[in-house]
Design an enzyme around this catalytic site. Structure first.
Site, PDB file in Angstrom:
ATOM      1  N   CYS A 172      -8.074  -1.468   7.751  1.00 54.08           N
ATOM      2  CA  CYS A 172      -6.656  -1.516   7.362  1.00 54.08           C
ATOM      3  C   CYS A 172      -6.121  -0.123   7.060  1.00 54.08           C
ATOM      4  CB  CYS A 172      -6.471  -2.442   6.163  1.00 54.08           C
ATOM      5  SG  CYS A 172      -6.786  -4.163   6.588  1.00 54.08           S
ATOM      6  N   HIS A 196      -1.420  -5.552   2.137  1.00 55.58           N
ATOM      7  CA  HIS A 196      -2.634  -6.374   2.090  1.00 55.58           C
ATOM      8  C   HIS A 196      -2.298  -7.745   1.508  1.00 55.58           C
ATOM      9  CE1 HIS A 196      -5.946  -3.200   2.567  1.00 55.58           C
ATOM     10  NE2 HIS A 196      -6.336  -4.219   3.302  1.00 55.58           N
ATOM     11  N   GLU A 203       0.829  -1.209   0.000  1.00 53.26           N
ATOM     12  CA  GLU A 203       0.000   0.000   0.000  1.00 53.26           C
ATOM     13  C   GLU A 203       0.862   1.257   0.000  1.00 53.26           C
ATOM     14  OE1 GLU A 203      -2.993  -0.185  -0.660  1.00 53.26           O
ATOM     15  OE2 GLU A 203      -3.550  -2.235  -0.145  1.00 53.26           O
TER      16      GLU A 203
HETATM   17  N1  PCA Z   1      -8.830  -6.484   6.272  1.00 54.60           N
HETATM   18  C1  PCA Z   1      -9.794  -5.404   6.395  1.00 54.60           C
HETATM   19  C2  PCA Z   1      -9.896  -5.138   7.870  1.00 54.60           C
HETATM   20  C3  PCA Z   1      -9.195  -6.261   8.552  1.00 54.60           C
HETATM   21  C4  PCA Z   1      -8.512  -7.007   7.498  1.00 54.60           C
HETATM   22  O1  PCA Z   1      -7.757  -7.974   7.668  1.00 54.60           O
HETATM   23  C5  PCA Z   1      -9.430  -4.171   5.562  1.00 54.60           C
HETATM   24  O2  PCA Z   1      -8.875  -4.333   4.467  1.00 54.60           O
HETATM   25  O3  PCA Z   1      -9.691  -3.047   5.972  1.00 54.60           O
END
Ligand code: PCA
Length: 204
Positions: free
Chosen positions: A143, A165, A80
């Site tokens: 996140c 992610h 990200e």
């Molecule tokens: N993914 C979610 C919240 C917790 C997670 O593991 C997100 O992408 O915000």
């Protein structure tokens, strides 16, 4: 020893596990070039996760922060690039395009860029045959909230912080219909590369 804070999340959305915590917990207390990883599991709730990551930063005074989260459906590791000052506690609105949301921290900047060495991490991942790309949106759910909260808290210290992610792991995808996944072993190797690359940058 100086600490690298590595966060993961509890399962959510009906899943039995969350690859972010599966990976983070396996790396807890591991050493990387003179830095020790401390894994912290965060709740899947914008307000509580923000408070928890800020508390972990204040307690551990980490040299770097790497957040991990699940992005079910994404096919590769997403490095990200940007965290925005907007949180919508209803993830279904994001997928419907009906995002509402409020600032995570009132009066704070609209966005922060990741301070992890994303280009070197991406290069090393590719060299090791691990599928990854730079992502320009961490969404507006928990996140993004955790990434933004960490970058804002550490803004004056300029401490490296950022977020990755992860796709569904293969066992999760087996319970869905035709969705992208990656093995936990590959994701673990990918996150190790991110930590090692960050530790090397800190040593320089
Ligand atoms: N993914 C979610 C919240 C917790 C997670 O593991 C997100 O992408 O915000």
């Amino acid at each position: 020893m100086q600490v690298i804070l590595l966060t993961g999340f509890a399962p959510f959305g009906g899943e039995r596990s969350n690859p972010s915590w599966e990976v983070a917990s396996q790396l807890d207390r591991r050493g990387f070039d003179g830095f020790e990883v401390r894994a912290v599991r965060l709740p899947v709730n914008c307000r509580r996760a923000s408070a928890a990551v800020i508390q972990a930063i204040n307690t551990l005074a980490p040299a770097a922060v790497v957040g991990l989260g699940q992005a079910g459906g994404r096919p590769v590791l997403s490095l990200e690039k940007i965290a925005i000052n907007l949180a919508d506690p209803h993830p279904e609105r994001e997928s419907d395009g009906g995002v509402k949301g409020k600032p995570i921290i009132g009066g704070a900047p609209d966005a922060y860029f990741s301070r992890l060495p994303l280009s070197s991490i991406l290069r090393t991942l590719k060299r090791n045959d691990i599928p990854a790309s730079i992502s320009l949106s961490a969404g507006v759910y928990v996140c993004n909230t955790v990434m933004y909260s960490a970058l804002h808290t550490l803004r004056r210290r300029r401490t490296p912080a950022g977020f990755i992610h992860l796709p569904f792991e293969a066992a999760q995808a087996a319970r869905h219909r035709a969705v992208a996944s990656m093995s936990l072993v590959t994701m673990l190797a990918g996150v190790e590369i991110a930590l090692k690359t960050t530790a090397r940058m800190l040593q320089r």
